[in-house]
Scaffold this motif. Structure first.
Motif, mmCIF file in Angstrom:
data_model
loop_
_atom_site.group_PDB
_atom_site.id
_atom_site.type_symbol
_atom_site.label_atom_id
_atom_site.label_comp_id
_atom_site.label_asym_id
_atom_site.label_seq_id
_atom_site.Cartn_x
_atom_site.Cartn_y
_atom_site.Cartn_z
ATOM 1 N N MET A 142 0.812 -1.213 0.000
ATOM 2 C CA MET A 142 0.000 0.000 0.000
ATOM 3 C C MET A 142 0.843 1.259 0.000
ATOM 4 S SD MET A 142 -2.780 -1.248 2.838
ATOM 5 C CE MET A 142 -1.878 -2.652 3.515
ATOM 6 N N ASN A 143 0.214 2.365 -0.411
ATOM 7 C CA ASN A 143 0.865 3.659 -0.282
ATOM 8 C C ASN A 143 0.592 4.245 1.100
ATOM 9 O OD1 ASN A 143 -1.732 4.822 -0.322
ATOM 10 N ND2 ASN A 143 -1.607 5.393 -2.484
ATOM 11 N N GLN A 144 1.014 5.477 1.331
ATOM 12 C CA GLN A 144 0.903 6.053 2.667
ATOM 13 C C GLN A 144 -0.535 6.326 3.084
ATOM 14 O OE1 GLN A 144 2.238 7.443 0.014
ATOM 15 N NE2 GLN A 144 1.967 9.668 -0.059
ATOM 16 N N HIS A 145 -1.465 6.236 2.114
ATOM 17 C CA HIS A 145 -2.884 6.458 2.417
ATOM 18 C C HIS A 145 -3.656 5.140 2.530
ATOM 19 C CE1 HIS A 145 -2.150 10.692 1.765
ATOM 20 N NE2 HIS A 145 -1.718 10.459 0.545
ATOM 21 N N LEU A 173 -4.288 0.320 -1.958
ATOM 22 C CA LEU A 173 -3.571 -0.837 -2.485
ATOM 23 C C LEU A 173 -2.819 -0.494 -3.761
ATOM 24 C CD1 LEU A 173 -3.085 -3.946 -2.233
ATOM 25 C CD2 LEU A 173 -5.048 -4.230 -3.763
ATOM 26 N N ILE A 174 -1.534 -0.765 -3.758
ATOM 27 C CA ILE A 174 -0.723 -0.651 -4.972
ATOM 28 C C ILE A 174 -0.806 -1.956 -5.756
ATOM 29 C CG2 ILE A 174 1.602 -0.333 -5.889
ATOM 30 C CD1 ILE A 174 2.233 1.283 -3.333
ATOM 31 N N LYS A 175 -0.563 -3.056 -5.075
ATOM 32 C CA LYS A 175 -0.682 -4.374 -5.695
ATOM 33 C C LYS A 175 -0.718 -5.436 -4.609
ATOM 34 C CE LYS A 175 2.980 -6.237 -7.670
ATOM 35 N NZ LYS A 175 4.254 -6.477 -8.420
ATOM 36 N N LYS A 176 -1.261 -6.576 -4.935
ATOM 37 C CA LYS A 176 -1.202 -7.727 -4.037
ATOM 38 C C LYS A 176 -0.484 -8.851 -4.761
ATOM 39 C CE LYS A 176 -5.983 -9.252 -5.054
ATOM 40 N NZ LYS A 176 -6.584 -8.032 -5.627
ATOM 41 N N VAL A 177 0.321 -9.601 -4.007
ATOM 42 C CA VAL A 177 1.169 -10.630 -4.604
ATOM 43 C C VAL A 177 1.031 -11.920 -3.805
ATOM 44 C CG1 VAL A 177 3.514 -11.268 -5.295
ATOM 45 C CG2 VAL A 177 2.831 -8.853 -5.303
ATOM 46 N N ARG A 178 0.755 -13.008 -4.496
ATOM 47 C CA ARG A 178 0.747 -14.313 -3.831
ATOM 48 C C ARG A 178 2.185 -14.777 -3.685
ATOM 49 N NH1 ARG A 178 -2.214 -19.544 -6.364
ATOM 50 N NH2 ARG A 178 -0.346 -19.496 -7.676
ATOM 51 N N ILE A 179 2.608 -14.964 -2.441
ATOM 52 C CA ILE A 179 3.989 -15.337 -2.154
ATOM 53 C C ILE A 179 4.171 -16.846 -2.184
ATOM 54 C CG2 ILE A 179 5.829 -15.220 -0.426
ATOM 55 C CD1 ILE A 179 5.232 -12.562 -1.777
#
Length: 228
Positions: A134-137, A140-146
């Motif tokens: 996420m950014n400072q607000h 969501l920027i992106k979600k990644v399955r690890i």
């Protein structure tokens, strides 16, 4: 003086290499268009050709977009395919300008994280581990399955989590995984992993917001219970 082929130019002057090293903002309009057409003619490079075309358009991309395929084909080095490519790029730019930016979901609470991830995890019969960047607000920027696999646990490499956060320029990070058994209780391994992620985030000066465990209909939040 013998004319240099583009492959003989200094690396920082070649449009593709320059874009890869410095980003799109570092390139002129002529350099960006040169990447699209790929090559010029025997008399001039792709960059020089596009500088000449733009000069005839008063260096205005809107004027370039009003050119016809036939008008562009009058330039030596621009055939039908290149002319179509140039006008297609201009049209894409026009359409992008007309569209509103994609709204990034606000994941500023465990409830919002659960609602965002539940549909991905509710029917899984093995564990999956995701990182939410996420950014400072808290947008969501992106979600990644690890990782994916295992009925009671799944392997997670913290280095991959931090690498993804750095590459995405994320300032806030949360992680999420599911318990196929339906149990909300975190395991000892879950606790240790959470502590390790938190330490790694502290070193990288990334705010570790939460670790949310998802089951079908409920969630467990390390942040809400004061464990992170």
């Amino acid at each position: 003086m013998e004319k240099l082929n583009i492959t003989q130019w200094a690396k920082e002057d070649r449009p593709r290499e320059k874009m890869a090293d410095l980003g799109t903002e570092a390139l002129s309009n002529a350099e960006l268009l040169a990447i699209l057409i790929g090559s010029g003619s025997t008399d001039e490079s792709a960059v020089e050709l596009m500088k000449r075309v733009l000069a005839d358009c008063s260096n205005n991309l809107n004027s370039l977009g009003k050119k016809t395929i036939q008008e562009l084909m009058h330039y030596k080095g621009i055939g039908e395919a290149k002319a179509i490519t140039i006008l297609a790029a201009c049209e894409l730019g026009k359409r992008r300008q007309a569209e509103t930016p994609e709204e990034r979901p606000d994941l500023g609470s465990a409830t919002r994280i659960y609602r965002h991830m539940h549909h991905l995890m509710q029917d899984l019969d093995v564990e999956e581990f995701w990182v939410l960047l996420m950014n400072q607000h808290y947008r969501l920027i992106k979600k990644v399955r690890i990782s994916h696999g295992g009925i009671t646990e799944t392997a997670v490499d913290i280095r991959i989590i931090i690498r993804e956060a750095v590459l995405a320029n994320a300032t806030i990070l949360a992680v999420c995984h599911n318990h196929p058994s339906g149990s909300l209780s975190p395991s000892h391994a879950d606790d240790e992993l959470t502590k390790s992620i938190q330490r790694a985030c502290e070193i990288m000066r990334i705010y570790f917001m939460d670790h949310v465990i998802v089951t079908d209909g409920q969630y467990y939040s390390y942040h809400e219970v004061g464990k992170c």
